[in-house]
Structure formats: C-alpha cells, structure tokens
Enzyme design. Structure first.
Site, PDB file in Angstrom:
ATOM      1  N   ASP A 100       0.874  -1.165   0.000  1.00 21.68           N
ATOM      2  CA  ASP A 100       0.000   0.000   0.000  1.00 21.68           C
ATOM      3  C   ASP A 100       0.914   1.218   0.000  1.00 21.68           C
ATOM      4  O   ASP A 100       1.833   1.310   0.813  1.00 21.68           O
ATOM      5  CB  ASP A 100      -0.842  -0.026   1.284  1.00 21.68           C
ATOM      6  N   ASP A 202      -3.084   4.664  -2.501  1.00 24.50           N
ATOM      7  CA  ASP A 202      -4.154   5.214  -1.679  1.00 24.50           C
ATOM      8  C   ASP A 202      -4.701   6.507  -2.294  1.00 24.50           C
ATOM      9  O   ASP A 202      -3.930   7.360  -2.749  1.00 24.50           O
ATOM     10  CB  ASP A 202      -3.549   5.504  -0.294  1.00 24.50           C
ATOM     11  N   GLU A 265      -6.702   3.340  -5.774  1.00 23.79           N
ATOM     12  CA  GLU A 265      -7.962   3.458  -5.035  1.00 23.79           C
ATOM     13  C   GLU A 265      -8.696   4.690  -5.553  1.00 23.79           C
ATOM     14  O   GLU A 265      -8.207   5.818  -5.415  1.00 23.79           O
ATOM     15  CB  GLU A 265      -7.706   3.613  -3.530  1.00 23.79           C
ATOM     16  N   HIS A 326     -11.090  -2.776   3.756  1.00 25.01           N
ATOM     17  CA  HIS A 326     -11.008  -2.347   5.151  1.00 25.01           C
ATOM     18  C   HIS A 326     -11.779  -1.052   5.428  1.00 25.01           C
ATOM     19  O   HIS A 326     -11.759  -0.574   6.561  1.00 25.01           O
ATOM     20  CB  HIS A 326      -9.535  -2.167   5.520  1.00 25.01           C
ATOM     21  N   ASP A 327     -12.382  -0.467   4.412  1.00 23.39           N
ATOM     22  CA  ASP A 327     -13.117   0.791   4.591  1.00 23.39           C
ATOM     23  C   ASP A 327     -14.627   0.621   4.509  1.00 23.39           C
ATOM     24  O   ASP A 327     -15.357   1.602   4.629  1.00 23.39           O
ATOM     25  CB  ASP A 327     -12.697   1.803   3.507  1.00 23.39           C
TER      26      ASP A 327
HETATM   27  C1  GLC Z   1      -7.959   5.379   1.973  1.00 17.20           C
HETATM   28  C2  GLC Z   1      -7.769   4.213   2.905  1.00 17.20           C
HETATM   29  C3  GLC Z   1      -8.428   4.544   4.204  1.00 17.20           C
HETATM   30  C4  GLC Z   1      -7.781   5.775   4.775  1.00 17.20           C
HETATM   31  C5  GLC Z   1      -7.819   6.923   3.783  1.00 17.20           C
HETATM   32  C6  GLC Z   1      -6.923   8.045   4.193  1.00 17.20           C
HETATM   33  O1  GLC Z   1      -9.291   5.583   1.659  1.00 17.20           O
HETATM   34  O2  GLC Z   1      -8.256   3.059   2.324  1.00 17.20           O
HETATM   35  O3  GLC Z   1      -8.357   3.482   5.101  1.00 17.20           O
HETATM   36  O4  GLC Z   1      -8.413   6.143   5.957  1.00 17.20           O
HETATM   37  O5  GLC Z   1      -7.386   6.520   2.518  1.00 17.20           O
HETATM   38  O6  GLC Z   1      -5.592   7.675   4.005  1.00 17.20           O
END
Ligand code: GLC
Length: 532
Positions: A100, A202, A265, A326-327
């Site tokens: 990541d 990310d 993402e 995980h979100d």
């Molecule tokens: C992404 C991650 C998340 C995090 C956010 C800020 O969306 O998946 O878990 O809180 O970025 O970094």
C-alpha cells in the site's frame, strides 16, 4: 495460459489488513512475522498476490494511513529484515506482494511536515498545501475533510491554514511541486528495488487540487445520515485533470521494472473511473472498480453495472472487481449469510482481476463495536452514522482456540462472537464450506482460460438472475446466479446442454444439464457448455 496476459490480469489478489491478520509476537496486533506464518494457508487457498495495507512507521492516527517514514517498517509490524524475509517466502511460493502506498498525505509527524510548518520560507515551505486565511480569518475555502469538519487547519507559526483531505494529522502533500513528486518516486523506487511487485495507491484521485482553490458546490443528494463530509461535491479537491500527469510519472517509473503493477484506489462513477487507465496505457494498470461495494444488491442493477462497466472500458483497460475492503462493511453483512456464496461466485467469475478481503472467504461478518471499543477516527469524528470501519477490521478467525488463533494477547479489536464455529480450521474440514467454495473458484480460474481471461457476454435468464458466458477459444462456460429466495427454472435456449462444473452448494458437480436448469434459491452454478 497465454503469455500475453500478465500475472495481475490472470491472478487473484488477497488484501491483508496487517493489524488483524496474525499476531506473531503476542502483543495483540498482527505483524509481518504473523503473515509469514500464514503464507501456506494463502498458497493453499490459491491466491496469486497479497496486498498488505500500510506497514510503514506511523503514529497510527489513521492506523498506518498516516505515514511518518516511507522507507521503513513500523516496529509494531517488524523490521526491514522481516519484510525481506516475507517477500522472499511469498515469492518462493509463487505469490506476488503489493504494498500500500500513501502519496496524497503524510503524517503530521513526518519530518517533511515539521520542516514545512516551521516557517514560510524554509526549503520545504510549499511541500504541503498552505493558504492564507480568508479575509474574515476563517478557512481559505469551503472544502471539507472526508473525516468530518473543515479540510483546513490553522497553524499559528505560519499564520496560515494547511489542507487535509482526511485527519488534521494527515496533511496533504503539494503534488504540483516537482520536488514532492521526485521524493515520492524515490520512495517507490526504494521498494521496487527491494523487489515488491506493485503498489495499491491510496486515494490516487485526490493527488491534485484545483489551482484556484474554488469553492465546492452543494451536493443536491445530501442527506444528514451520509455524514457531513458529503454535504458538498468534491468537484475542486479531487479528480482534477492534472492528476493524470503525476500518475504518468509513477507509471513511467514502474515500467522501468519488469512485471510490476499499480492499482489505484478511486471512488468515482464509472465514466470518470476509466479515465485513470490513462491514454495509451499511461495510467494505473487497474483503477479499483468498487461498483459492487457501493450499489444495492439487486440483480437488475448488477447486470446494468456490469454492462455499463464493460462498455466503458478503453481498449487497453483490463477490468477488475472488488467485494470488500477495510473501509466498508463486510460483504456477509451487506448481503446476508445466505447470499455470501452467490457473491463469491460473482466476484470470481466476472471478467477481470478479483480482489478479495481477508476473512470474506470464511463469511466473516461485521463485528459490533461498543462506543468504548471504537478505534477508528472516522467513527470517533462522526459517531453513530454507521460509517465506522472497525467492524470490518476484526481479527482473522483461524481456529476455535483462545482469540481464534490470532493472538495469545487481547486483540486490538474484539473477536467475532461466532469464531468458534466460523474459522479456517473448521471450514477446511468441511468439504461443503464457503472456504472450499472460494478455493475451488480460485482454482477453476487456473484451470479454465475462459474464466481467467475469456470474453464476457451477458446471458438473459430472467429478472431475478444474473447470467453470463465466459468464452475462450473452444472453452465456453455459462454462469447463472439466482438472486431470488425461490427456486428458478432457467431456459438454456440454444445453449442446449452441458454439465455443471461447480455449484455454490458444492453438491452438483458433474450433473448433466439439458435445455432447462433448476436453480435453488440463492444458488449459483457454472455450466460447461459442451453441445453448442
Ligand atoms: C484510503 C484508505 C483509508 C484511509 C484513507 C486516508 O481511503 O483506504 O483506510 O483512511 O485513505 O488515508
């Protein structure tokens, strides 16, 4: 398998949330040594790559998504030596490792930020996004943080505000500054040289903000339960055209190494999402396709979403699908236990790279979190709206021993109450378990090019069904998924006959099929069409 396809096209990606996968040193938090212990399980399951959520040094304000050093490992997770050992052992099993990477923001404890905030004229003064206050002394514009409240934080030393898309402990980097780009590319190079196979990037669609810092417009669809951060549209703080230039720089770097990839993402509508493939393949290899996470679980909508996505892909754009991460709430909680098998078959038979979230292969559900147990800053900032992410981050359920074999110490988040029944050991022993269904689906993708790389063609089989053909050379597979509680008779039309290759019940393999097919409620099958 045809060599013209890459590992990240044919393969299955498995996401590990490292704090919750396996604790190797008895402190209640998962770590790299723990992941190493479980590589044989992942090899048995058959996944081709693992993506590990952030393991860098971090104050953990956002559980690792607030990085204070991009080229080291947090002691909680281990050391660089542990990392090298994990990478080598994954590679020895033929598995790839995706890290990541969090380029949009650092931790406020990162030395770069300490330097940047120290004065208005230090060498890193514009590494972050600093703006003067509005004439009334308030924030420079109306941009909101995704974690609630204004996206701007006042800093008395500089007498200015800095922008943070997430927590105030996560200041956004200024990606318009070439020195920032160079520093982040150096960090990527550090891991590429170590041998990582790729990056999950990310919030990549956040990297560049509007040059003029225009106010965001109101969101006409806003309702209070969505959380305050949705009150405005993110028109000017995300998805800006210049973002593609910085992604192209990342891509150019990756292309200097053989067989590497990046997956971005991106939470955007499909027509915007596909622009992230870049023109002429200069973008990310895969922009995460979160349609199945965001939409209602409805066969009519799912069929439409698949068709829309397939139609929107550029010629060089390889598809991908995601059911959970995980979100977001666990798939088992979103669709209910009765439909987790259907969801598994959908994820693993659609055209494109599937990414599966640890524990979904067991049907792990959201774990209720009491107010005292909350860890997630999102839930702390906007409590009670169901936005909290702790429920989907509970420790992996390995067996029926204390703490499900995850840790000898009290885990950092509570275990699921049902772990004595729902765990790897129990499901590995039961040949009809969800775990075995996942494993068979994953292995079928190795055995059938039609599933791994074949064409996709919709097959209409009634309002309550999602049906499609996957075809490659002389292989022809029909996938039929019944989204109704009731039995359905499917008319196979000119497909005439074949045999069942796999059913979600794991009880109909080898059954011959001719002209019509009876499906149980919430049953899915893969039929090998052999007469046409
Ligand atoms: C992404 C991650 C998340 C995090 C956010 C800020 O969306 O998946 O878990 O809180 O970025 O970094």
């Amino acid at each position: 398998m045809l060599k013209k396809h890459q590992w990240w096209q044919e393969g299955v990606v498995y996401q590990i949330y490292p704090r919750s996968f396996q604790d190797g040193n008895g402190d209640g938090v998962g770590d790299l040594a723990g992941i190493r212990q479980r590589l044989d399980y992942l090899a048995w399951l058959g996944v081709d790559a693992i993506w590990i959520s952030p393991i860098y040094p971090s104050p953990m304000a956002d559980f690792g998504y607030d990085v204070s050093n991009y080229t080291d490992i947090h002691p909680l997770f281990g050391t660089l030596d542990d990392f090298d050992a994990l990478l080598a052992e994954a590679h020895a099993r033929g598995m790839r490792l995706i890290l990541d990477f969090v380029p949009n923001h650092t931790s406020d404890q990162h030395p770069w930020f300490a330097e940047s905030r120290a004065s208005r004229d230090n060498p890193k003064h514009d590494w972050y996004i600093w703006r003067d206050p509005a004439p009334d002394g308030g924030p420079p514009n109306n941009w909101l943080s995704s974690f609630g409240g204004s996206g701007w934080q006042y800093d008395a030393t500089r007498g200015q505000y800095y922008y943070h898309a997430f927590l105030k402990e996560q200041p956004d980097l200024n990606w318009r500054n070439p020195a920032v780009q160079d520093a982040m590319l150096d960090a990527m190079r550090f891991w590429l040289d170590r041998g990582v196979d790729g990056f999950r990037i990310d919030v990549i669609w956040h990297l560049i903000k509007d040059e003029d810092f225009r106010h965001n417009p109101d969101n006409p669809e806003y309702e209070a339960h969505m959380g305050e951060h949705r009150r405005l549209l993110s028109t000017y703080n995300t998805d800006r055209p210049e973002v593609h230039d910085v992604i192209a720089r990342m891509r150019e770097l990756l292309d200097h190494y053989p067989d590497r990839m990046m997956v971005g993402e991106i939470y955007l509508p499909v027509e915007r999402l596909v622009t992230y493939y870049g023109t002429g393949a200069g973008g990310v290899h895969l922009p995460f396709n979160f349609q199945l996470i965001g939409m209602a679980w409805d066969p009519v909508l799912i069929r439409a979403a698949i068709d829309q996505y397939e139609a929107a892909l550029p010629p060089h754009g390889w598809p991908n699908w995601v059911l959970g991460n995980h979100d977001n709430h666990r798939i088992a909680s979103r669709v209910g236990a009765a439909q987790t098998r259907l969801a598994a078959m959908l994820l693993l038979t659609l055209r494109g790279t599937p990414t599966l979230y640890y524990g979904d292969e067991l049907g792990m559900a959201d774990v209720p979190i009491s107010p005292q147990q909350v860890q997630d800053p999102l839930e702390k900032n906007m409590p009670g709206l169901g936005l909290g992410r702790d429920p989907a981050r509970s420790p992996m359920q390995w067996d029926d021993s204390v703490n499900a074999g995850f840790s000898t110490a009290e885990p950092w988040l509570p275990m699921a109450a049902d772990y004595r029944d729902v765990n790897v050991r129990a499901q590995a022993r039961d040949p009809h378990s969800l775990l075995h269904l996942y494993r068979k689906l994953i292995h079928l993708r190795d055995d059938w090019d039609a599933l791994a790389i074949g064409r996709y063609r919709g097959f209409s089989a009634g309002a309550q069904l999602v049906g499609y053909l996957r075809e490659h050379e002389n292989e022809r597979l029909l996938v039929l998924l019944n989204f109704d509680t009731a039995q359905q008779v499917v008319d196979l039309g000119d497909l005439l006959c074949g045999e069942i290759l796999l059913s979600t019940s794991l009880k109909r393999e080898g059954e011959p099929v001719a002209q019509t097919l009876l499906l149980d409620g919430f049953e899915g099958v893969i039929v090998r069409a052999s007469c046409n």
